[in-house]
Design a protein around this motif. Structure first.
Motif, PDB file in Angstrom:
ATOM      1  N   MET A   1      -1.240 -31.174  36.387  1.00 48.92           N
ATOM      2  CA  MET A   1      -2.414 -31.925  35.983  1.00 48.92           C
ATOM      3  C   MET A   1      -3.682 -31.102  36.247  1.00 48.92           C
ATOM      4  O   MET A   1      -3.816 -30.488  37.299  1.00 48.92           O
ATOM      5  CB  MET A   1      -2.484 -33.258  36.737  1.00 48.92           C
ATOM      6  N   ARG A   2      -4.590 -31.071  35.261  1.00 55.75           N
ATOM      7  CA  ARG A   2      -5.810 -30.284  35.431  1.00 55.75           C
ATOM      8  C   ARG A   2      -6.725 -30.919  36.460  1.00 55.75           C
ATOM      9  O   ARG A   2      -6.848 -32.141  36.546  1.00 55.75           O
ATOM     10  CB  ARG A   2      -6.559 -30.180  34.099  1.00 55.75           C
ATOM     11  N   SER A   3      -7.401 -30.075  37.223  1.00 57.70           N
ATOM     12  CA  SER A   3      -8.411 -30.585  38.146  1.00 57.70           C
ATOM     13  C   SER A   3      -9.728 -30.750  37.402  1.00 57.70           C
ATOM     14  O   SER A   3      -9.877 -30.303  36.269  1.00 57.70           O
ATOM     15  CB  SER A   3      -8.577 -29.608  39.317  1.00 57.70           C
ATOM     16  N   GLY A   4     -10.682 -31.383  38.049  1.00 62.24           N
ATOM     17  CA  GLY A   4     -11.991 -31.557  37.429  1.00 62.24           C
ATOM     18  C   GLY A   4     -12.107 -32.863  36.660  1.00 62.24           C
ATOM     19  O   GLY A   4     -11.293 -33.784  36.820  1.00 62.24           O
ATOM     20  N   VAL A   5     -13.110 -32.970  35.838  1.00 61.49           N
ATOM     21  CA  VAL A   5     -13.410 -34.195  35.085  1.00 61.49           C
ATOM     22  C   VAL A   5     -12.300 -34.459  34.074  1.00 61.49           C
ATOM     23  O   VAL A   5     -11.989 -33.610  33.241  1.00 61.49           O
ATOM     24  CB  VAL A   5     -14.764 -34.074  34.366  1.00 61.49           C
ATOM     25  N   GLN A   6     -11.701 -35.653  34.152  1.00 55.48           N
ATOM     26  CA  GLN A   6     -10.618 -35.998  33.236  1.00 55.48           C
ATOM     27  C   GLN A   6     -11.189 -36.271  31.838  1.00 55.48           C
ATOM     28  O   GLN A   6     -12.255 -36.853  31.679  1.00 55.48           O
ATOM     29  CB  GLN A   6      -9.884 -37.245  33.731  1.00 55.48           C
ATOM     30  N   GLY A   7     -10.455 -35.824  30.819  1.00 54.01           N
ATOM     31  CA  GLY A   7     -10.872 -36.062  29.448  1.00 54.01           C
ATOM     32  C   GLY A   7     -11.837 -35.030  28.902  1.00 54.01           C
ATOM     33  O   GLY A   7     -12.330 -35.167  27.762  1.00 54.01           O
ATOM     34  N   PHE A   8     -12.112 -33.994  29.672  1.00 49.44           N
ATOM     35  CA  PHE A   8     -13.026 -32.950  29.205  1.00 49.44           C
ATOM     36  C   PHE A   8     -12.392 -32.185  28.054  1.00 49.44           C
ATOM     37  O   PHE A   8     -11.226 -31.790  28.109  1.00 49.44           O
ATOM     38  CB  PHE A   8     -13.359 -31.987  30.353  1.00 49.44           C
ATOM     39  N   LEU A   9     -13.197 -31.967  26.981  1.00 48.79           N
ATOM     40  CA  LEU A   9     -12.709 -31.307  25.777  1.00 48.79           C
ATOM     41  C   LEU A   9     -13.314 -29.916  25.660  1.00 48.79           C
ATOM     42  O   LEU A   9     -14.517 -29.767  25.427  1.00 48.79           O
ATOM     43  CB  LEU A   9     -13.058 -32.135  24.539  1.00 48.79           C
ATOM     44  N   GLY A  10     -12.474 -28.913  25.818  1.00 50.66           N
ATOM     45  CA  GLY A  10     -12.963 -27.542  25.739  1.00 50.66           C
ATOM     46  C   GLY A  10     -13.563 -27.216  24.374  1.00 50.66           C
ATOM     47  O   GLY A  10     -14.513 -26.428  24.278  1.00 50.66           O
ATOM     48  N   ALA A  11     -13.023 -27.824  23.311  1.00 51.64           N
ATOM     49  CA  ALA A  11     -13.544 -27.564  21.968  1.00 51.64           C
ATOM     50  C   ALA A  11     -14.978 -28.052  21.822  1.00 51.64           C
ATOM     51  O   ALA A  11     -15.786 -27.429  21.110  1.00 51.64           O
ATOM     52  CB  ALA A  11     -12.654 -28.234  20.930  1.00 51.64           C
ATOM     53  N   LYS A  12     -15.324 -29.144  22.506  1.00 56.87           N
ATOM     54  CA  LYS A  12     -16.698 -29.645  22.433  1.00 56.87           C
ATOM     55  C   LYS A  12     -17.655 -28.731  23.196  1.00 56.87           C
ATOM     56  O   LYS A  12     -18.825 -28.589  22.834  1.00 56.87           O
ATOM     57  CB  LYS A  12     -16.779 -31.082  22.997  1.00 56.87           C
ATOM     58  N   LEU A  13     -17.164 -28.100  24.252  1.00 58.79           N
ATOM     59  CA  LEU A  13     -17.983 -27.121  24.968  1.00 58.79           C
ATOM     60  C   LEU A  13     -18.266 -25.924  24.059  1.00 58.79           C
ATOM     61  O   LEU A  13     -19.410 -25.460  23.964  1.00 58.79           O
ATOM     62  CB  LEU A  13     -17.282 -26.660  26.243  1.00 58.79           C
ATOM     63  N   ALA A  14     -17.231 -25.426  23.389  1.00 63.00           N
ATOM     64  CA  ALA A  14     -17.434 -24.306  22.475  1.00 63.00           C
ATOM     65  C   ALA A  14     -18.414 -24.680  21.364  1.00 63.00           C
ATOM     66  O   ALA A  14     -19.276 -23.875  20.978  1.00 63.00           O
ATOM     67  CB  ALA A  14     -16.100 -23.880  21.874  1.00 63.00           C
ATOM     68  N   GLU A  15     -18.302 -25.908  20.867  1.00 63.97           N
ATOM     69  CA  GLU A  15     -19.194 -26.374  19.805  1.00 63.97           C
ATOM     70  C   GLU A  15     -20.647 -26.405  20.277  1.00 63.97           C
ATOM     71  O   GLU A  15     -21.551 -25.911  19.590  1.00 63.97           O
ATOM     72  CB  GLU A  15     -18.759 -27.771  19.359  1.00 63.97           C
ATOM     73  N   ALA A  16     -20.885 -26.984  21.458  1.00 65.21           N
ATOM     74  CA  ALA A  16     -22.251 -27.072  21.976  1.00 65.21           C
ATOM     75  C   ALA A  16     -22.820 -25.686  22.259  1.00 65.21           C
ATOM     76  O   ALA A  16     -24.002 -25.418  21.997  1.00 65.21           O
ATOM     77  CB  ALA A  16     -22.267 -27.918  23.245  1.00 65.21           C
ATOM     78  N   ARG A  17     -22.008 -24.810  22.789  1.00 62.24           N
ATOM     79  CA  ARG A  17     -22.455 -23.438  23.053  1.00 62.24           C
ATOM     80  C   ARG A  17     -22.887 -22.758  21.758  1.00 62.24           C
ATOM     81  O   ARG A  17     -23.968 -22.142  21.676  1.00 62.24           O
ATOM     82  CB  ARG A  17     -21.337 -22.647  23.735  1.00 62.24           C
ATOM     83  N   GLN A  18     -22.056 -22.855  20.735  1.00 61.28           N
ATOM     84  CA  GLN A  18     -22.368 -22.215  19.458  1.00 61.28           C
ATOM     85  C   GLN A  18     -23.567 -22.871  18.788  1.00 61.28           C
ATOM     86  O   GLN A  18     -24.370 -22.192  18.137  1.00 61.28           O
ATOM     87  CB  GLN A  18     -21.138 -22.286  18.552  1.00 61.28           C
ATOM     88  N   ALA A  19     -23.714 -24.180  18.950  1.00 65.06           N
ATOM     89  CA  ALA A  19     -24.851 -24.881  18.360  1.00 65.06           C
ATOM     90  C   ALA A  19     -26.169 -24.389  18.936  1.00 65.06           C
ATOM     91  O   ALA A  19     -27.199 -24.406  18.248  1.00 65.06           O
ATOM     92  CB  ALA A  19     -24.721 -26.386  18.582  1.00 65.06           C
TER      93      ALA A  19
END
Length: 402
Positions: A1-19
């Protein structure tokens, strides 16, 4: 199980970074003073940021924290760019995300209100765009004019026409001279158009909007790979459709009294299409030959139109989209929601929403005026007293000199 905030979407991070125009993960890591490997693991979905890191991402990328936790549903079509060849990949990527965000904002508006019904047909159906000839494009432009009840008359405002037929239109600076606009069919089955407001004029926006309409009606079934492989053909088709849609051959062609610059200025006033686009249209209709078109272009440059703008460009106000702004303003005016509640519903921070929805800057955070209810037919409090105590004084008649 991943640690950190549950439900975090890496694709949305990439999207915001590129935006935000941050082209590499390392660049984002440097802004946050973290290891590049950390950001890479977040975007790849291997780990999730801790709550403090999530708050930092929200601050650095200027998006709400729950933006990273909200997944989109459905499949959207490819984004068609008005100017693709000269634009840098990073510039295109930013605008691709902006038009996705426009759809996110529209989803909130449609939750509260009925947006105009979509009436944008797929003119090709199962037919391939590769089979289209010039005559086919002329006929399809006329078919759409007929479906929308336009007849052969000039179109006073392409942005209004698109919005009335269910297209959600946004307009904002793209901060590049290489992009004029883009369009796509959204995940919700609604068409979206995002137009650049940089160095724009009324006539240029007319053509850009018609160009994006062409993509929506001619290239709905085109994949992103097909678009890149057939870019020149697809753009030429959109250009020809826009020209035929704005300047129908059977009407525009017969209105030419003489092939002069003055005549084209007169026709611009009537048809709301640039002089340059008219010259190109006349050549494609074989009303003028290449030699005459060259002389007209030279006269065009000699008059300073190429660098200083055409007649009426400094007079006609730029067309502005209004559908989303009208919905949000109506919600607040009706007292259905408060601005604070609306901001919580919206997927982006106010500055992005205001830009995409064409709301005044600061409107979402501006305090709403308090509504005051007035009593019906209330008379002034002291009116009766004044009527009872007032006296009339007689002044001497100055004309008599007394």
């Amino acid at each position: 199980m991943r640690s950190g905030v549950q439900g975090f979407l890496g694709a949305k991070l990439a999207e915001a970074r590129q935006a935000r125009g941050i082209t590499s993960r390392k660049a984002l890591a440097d802004l946050m003073q973290r290891a590049a490997s950390t950001v890479i693991r977040w975007e790849e979905g291997e780990t999730s940021p801790e709550p403090a890191a999530l708050a930092e991402l929200s601050a650095v990328l200027a998006v709400p924290e729950d933006y990273f936790l909200t997944e989109r549903e459905g499949q959207a079509g490819p984004a068609f760019f008005r100017s693709f060849a000269g634009a840098l990949r990073g510039e295109r990527l930013v605008q691709q995300i902006r038009i996705v965000w426009l759809e996110d904002v529209a989803a909130v508006a449609e939750h509260y209100a009925f947006l105009p019904e979509v009436s944008v047909p797929d003119l090709l159906g199962a037919r391939s765009f590769k089979t289209l000839r010039d005559d086919d494009i002329e006929a399809l432009a006329g078919e759409l004019r007929e479906q929308w009840g336009l007849g052969l008359r000039p179109i006073p405002d392409m942005v209004v026409l698109l919005e009335n037929n269910g297209v959600v239109v946004g307009s904002e600076p793209m901060e590049t001279t290489q992009l004029d606009g883009l369009s796509r069919w959204g995940r919700d089955g609604r068409p979206y158009v995002l137009l650049a407001s940089d160095k724009q004029s009324f006539a240029r926006r007319q053509f850009d909007a018609a160009h994006e309409l062409a993509h929506l009606v001619l290239h709905r079934a085109v994949s992103e790979v097909e678009f890149e492989e057939n870019f020149r053909l697809i753009e030429d088709q959109a250009h020809r459709f826009a020209s035929a849609f704005l300047l129908p051959a059977s009407q525009f062609g017969v209105e030419i009294d003489s092939i002069t610059m003055w005549e084209l200025e007169r026709l611009k006033l009537r048809w709301r299409v640039s002089i340059k686009a008219q010259i190109m249209r006349l050549q494609r209709l074989n009303i003028i030959d290449r030699g005459l078109s060259t002389r007209l272009y030279k006269a065009y440059s000699a008059k300073g139109y190429q660098s200083g703008g055409e007649p009426y460009d400094d007079v006609w106000l730029l067309q502005q989209p209004s559908t989303l702004a009208d919905v949000f303003k109506a919600l607040i005016d009706a007292g259905q929601v408060t601005k604070e509640t609306l901001c919580l519903d919206l997927p982006l921070f106010p500055h992005d929403v205001e830009s995409l929805a064409n709301l005044p800057s600061g409107w979402l955070t501006m305090e709403t005026a308090r509504v005051v209810s007035l009593k019906p037919e209330a008379r002034p409090r002291r009116s009766e007293d004044r009527e009872q105590t007032s006296k009339v004084f007689q002044f001497p008649n100055r004309r008599d000199g007394k």
